[in-house]
Design a protein around this motif. Structure first.
Motif, mmCIF file in Angstrom:
data_model
loop_
_atom_site.group_PDB
_atom_site.id
_atom_site.type_symbol
_atom_site.label_atom_id
_atom_site.label_comp_id
_atom_site.label_asym_id
_atom_site.label_seq_id
_atom_site.Cartn_x
_atom_site.Cartn_y
_atom_site.Cartn_z
ATOM 1 N N GLY A 144 0.818 -1.204 0.000
ATOM 2 C CA GLY A 144 0.000 0.000 0.000
ATOM 3 C C GLY A 144 0.851 1.252 0.000
ATOM 4 N N THR A 145 0.334 2.294 -0.644
ATOM 5 C CA THR A 145 0.996 3.590 -0.603
ATOM 6 C C THR A 145 -0.045 4.688 -0.453
ATOM 7 O OG1 THR A 145 2.569 5.095 -1.681
ATOM 8 C CG2 THR A 145 1.017 3.942 -3.124
ATOM 9 N N ASP A 146 0.347 5.729 0.268
ATOM 10 C CA ASP A 146 -0.499 6.917 0.373
ATOM 11 C C ASP A 146 0.241 8.142 -0.156
ATOM 12 O OD1 ASP A 146 1.364 7.435 2.339
ATOM 13 O OD2 ASP A 146 -0.079 7.481 3.985
ATOM 14 N N GLY A 147 1.373 7.899 -0.818
ATOM 15 C CA GLY A 147 2.159 8.992 -1.379
ATOM 16 C C GLY A 147 3.176 9.571 -0.418
ATOM 17 N N SER A 148 3.235 9.048 0.800
ATOM 18 C CA SER A 148 4.195 9.561 1.787
ATOM 19 C C SER A 148 5.555 8.889 1.605
ATOM 20 C CB SER A 148 3.687 9.309 3.204
ATOM 21 O OG SER A 148 3.669 7.909 3.467
ATOM 22 N N GLN A 149 6.577 9.532 2.111
ATOM 23 C CA GLN A 149 7.922 8.958 2.025
ATOM 24 C C GLN A 149 8.001 7.631 2.767
ATOM 25 O OE1 GLN A 149 10.447 9.951 0.008
ATOM 26 N NE2 GLN A 149 8.847 11.309 -0.741
ATOM 27 N N THR A 150 7.291 7.515 3.894
ATOM 28 C CA THR A 150 7.335 6.251 4.627
ATOM 29 C C THR A 150 6.671 5.128 3.824
ATOM 30 O OG1 THR A 150 5.341 6.835 5.871
ATOM 31 C CG2 THR A 150 7.458 7.337 6.898
ATOM 32 N N SER A 151 5.590 5.433 3.125
ATOM 33 C CA SER A 151 4.957 4.387 2.313
ATOM 34 C C SER A 151 5.851 4.013 1.131
ATOM 35 C CB SER A 151 3.572 4.811 1.838
ATOM 36 O OG SER A 151 3.626 5.781 0.816
ATOM 37 N N PHE A 152 6.600 4.974 0.602
ATOM 38 C CA PHE A 152 7.520 4.664 -0.487
ATOM 39 C C PHE A 152 8.652 3.749 -0.015
ATOM 40 C CE2 PHE A 152 6.254 8.840 -2.732
ATOM 41 C CZ PHE A 152 5.192 8.221 -3.359
ATOM 42 N N ALA A 153 9.043 3.860 1.256
ATOM 43 C CA ALA A 153 10.049 2.943 1.810
ATOM 44 C C ALA A 153 9.504 1.516 1.815
ATOM 45 C CB ALA A 153 10.460 3.380 3.208
ATOM 46 N N ALA A 154 8.216 1.356 2.127
ATOM 47 C CA ALA A 154 7.593 0.035 2.078
ATOM 48 C C ALA A 154 7.536 -0.474 0.641
ATOM 49 C CB ALA A 154 6.193 0.085 2.699
ATOM 50 N N VAL A 155 7.258 0.417 -0.311
ATOM 51 C CA VAL A 155 7.237 0.045 -1.734
ATOM 52 C C VAL A 155 8.616 -0.448 -2.158
ATOM 53 C CG1 VAL A 155 7.033 0.951 -4.098
ATOM 54 C CG2 VAL A 155 5.312 1.548 -2.369
ATOM 55 N N THR B 255 1.959 4.409 17.998
ATOM 56 C CA THR B 255 1.585 5.719 18.513
ATOM 57 C C THR B 255 0.328 5.608 19.360
ATOM 58 O OG1 THR B 255 0.170 6.258 16.635
ATOM 59 C CG2 THR B 255 2.513 6.844 16.437
ATOM 60 N N LEU B 256 0.139 6.567 20.235
ATOM 61 C CA LEU B 256 -1.061 6.593 21.054
ATOM 62 C C LEU B 256 -2.299 6.743 20.164
ATOM 63 C CD1 LEU B 256 -2.472 6.596 23.767
ATOM 64 C CD2 LEU B 256 -2.045 9.058 23.920
ATOM 65 N N VAL C 191 5.433 -5.989 8.010
ATOM 66 C CA VAL C 191 5.418 -4.599 8.424
ATOM 67 C C VAL C 191 6.845 -4.094 8.350
ATOM 68 C CG1 VAL C 191 4.846 -2.969 10.253
ATOM 69 C CG2 VAL C 191 3.435 -4.999 9.939
ATOM 70 N N VAL C 192 7.085 -3.157 7.453
ATOM 71 C CA VAL C 192 8.412 -2.608 7.201
ATOM 72 C C VAL C 192 8.647 -1.431 8.128
ATOM 73 C CG1 VAL C 192 9.922 -1.570 5.467
ATOM 74 C CG2 VAL C 192 8.294 -3.348 4.809
ATOM 75 N N HIS C 193 9.797 -1.412 8.778
ATOM 76 C CA HIS C 193 10.152 -0.286 9.639
ATOM 77 C C HIS C 193 10.464 0.914 8.737
ATOM 78 C CE1 HIS C 193 11.477 1.676 13.274
ATOM 79 N NE2 HIS C 193 12.528 2.094 12.606
ATOM 80 N N THR C 194 9.543 1.876 8.704
ATOM 81 C CA THR C 194 9.696 3.022 7.799
ATOM 82 C C THR C 194 9.780 4.348 8.525
ATOM 83 O OG1 THR C 194 7.296 3.254 7.584
ATOM 84 C CG2 THR C 194 8.411 1.862 5.964
ATOM 85 N N ASP D 52 -0.233 -13.376 -1.942
ATOM 86 C CA ASP D 52 0.462 -14.249 -1.001
ATOM 87 C C ASP D 52 1.032 -13.482 0.180
ATOM 88 O OD1 ASP D 52 0.531 -16.850 -2.659
ATOM 89 O OD2 ASP D 52 1.182 -15.285 -4.052
ATOM 90 N N LEU D 53 1.241 -12.174 -0.012
ATOM 91 C CA LEU D 53 1.870 -11.355 1.021
ATOM 92 C C LEU D 53 1.395 -9.918 0.879
ATOM 93 C CD1 LEU D 53 4.150 -11.109 3.247
ATOM 94 C CD2 LEU D 53 5.701 -10.536 1.369
ATOM 95 N N LEU D 54 1.176 -9.266 2.011
ATOM 96 C CA LEU D 54 0.855 -7.841 2.052
ATOM 97 C C LEU D 54 1.979 -7.132 2.773
ATOM 98 C CD1 LEU D 54 -1.028 -5.370 1.740
ATOM 99 C CD2 LEU D 54 -2.130 -6.079 3.871
ATOM 100 N N VAL D 55 2.469 -6.046 2.191
ATOM 101 C CA VAL D 55 3.539 -5.258 2.785
ATOM 102 C C VAL D 55 3.000 -3.875 3.120
ATOM 103 C CG1 VAL D 55 5.853 -4.279 2.448
ATOM 104 C CG2 VAL D 55 5.282 -6.517 1.453
ATOM 105 N N VAL D 56 3.207 -3.441 4.359
ATOM 106 C CA VAL D 56 2.803 -2.109 4.796
ATOM 107 C C VAL D 56 3.923 -1.503 5.623
ATOM 108 C CG1 VAL D 56 0.310 -2.545 4.786
ATOM 109 C CG2 VAL D 56 1.629 -2.991 6.853
ATOM 110 N N GLY D 57 3.920 -0.185 5.705
ATOM 111 C CA GLY D 57 4.855 0.513 6.581
ATOM 112 C C GLY D 57 4.323 0.527 8.006
ATOM 113 N N ASN D 58 5.178 0.879 8.945
ATOM 114 C CA ASN D 58 4.779 0.831 10.355
ATOM 115 C C ASN D 58 4.266 2.165 10.888
ATOM 116 O OD1 ASN D 58 7.309 2.133 10.430
ATOM 117 N ND2 ASN D 58 7.751 1.329 12.464
#
Length: 151
Positions: A10-21, A124-125, A147-150, A113-119
């Motif tokens: 998944g991506t939302d256009g953020s830099q952290t989501s691009f790290a997951a990509v 967070t609270l 879950v990728v540490h982004t 077979d696999l879903l990749v997402v950023g953390n």
């Protein structure tokens, strides 16, 4: 993994989501899998489009509001995926809805077979109180989730 393997990210256009990509692209290339990059979006309401047209004029408003920001996010994510792994097969999809529901839909429709997402939001609270995409997909997605540490 191999053969007809599919990895969804998944991506939302953020830099952290691009790290997951980036990470998902490398995994897909190594596995000979297809990478499906998904982006959830909320469509513009008619009132918002009319307001933008009043302010910017009809031609400029169409360029700003009429083209989905999800398309730009997917274009950038696809470029990032090819930069991370030049030989990866990439498909993209933009679907209206909440991110966790959209990712689960894409996983089911593509028989992934696999879903990749950023953390982002996971520790967070606010994420604990109102939910976060990684936490929601971990709870409800029927396939393995990386879950990728982004952050």
């Amino acid at each position: 993994m191999g053969g007809d393997t599919t990895i969804v990210v998944g991506t939302d256009g953020s830099q952290t989501s691009f790290a997951a990509v980036d990470r998902a692209a490398r995994l897909a290339a190594d596995a000979g899998a297809t990478l499906v990059i998904a982006c959830a979006y909320e469509p513009q309401r008619g009132h918002d489009v009319e307001r933008a047209q009043d302010i910017l004029g009809p031609d400029a408003a169409y360029q700003v509001v009429g083209s989905a920001p999800a398309d730009e996010s997917l274009r950038t994510a696809s470029e990032r995926a090819h930069a991370a792994a030049a030989d990866v097969k990439v498909e993209t999809t933009a679907i209206s809805g909440k991110p966790d529901a959209v990712l689960q839909q894409v996983v089911r429709e593509r028989n992934a077979d696999l879903l990749v997402v950023g953390n982002r939001g996971l520790n967070t609270l606010a994420g604990r109180l109102i939910g976060s995409v990684p936490l929601d997909v971990l709870r409800h997605t029927p396939v393995d989730v990386l879950v990728v540490h982004t952050t």
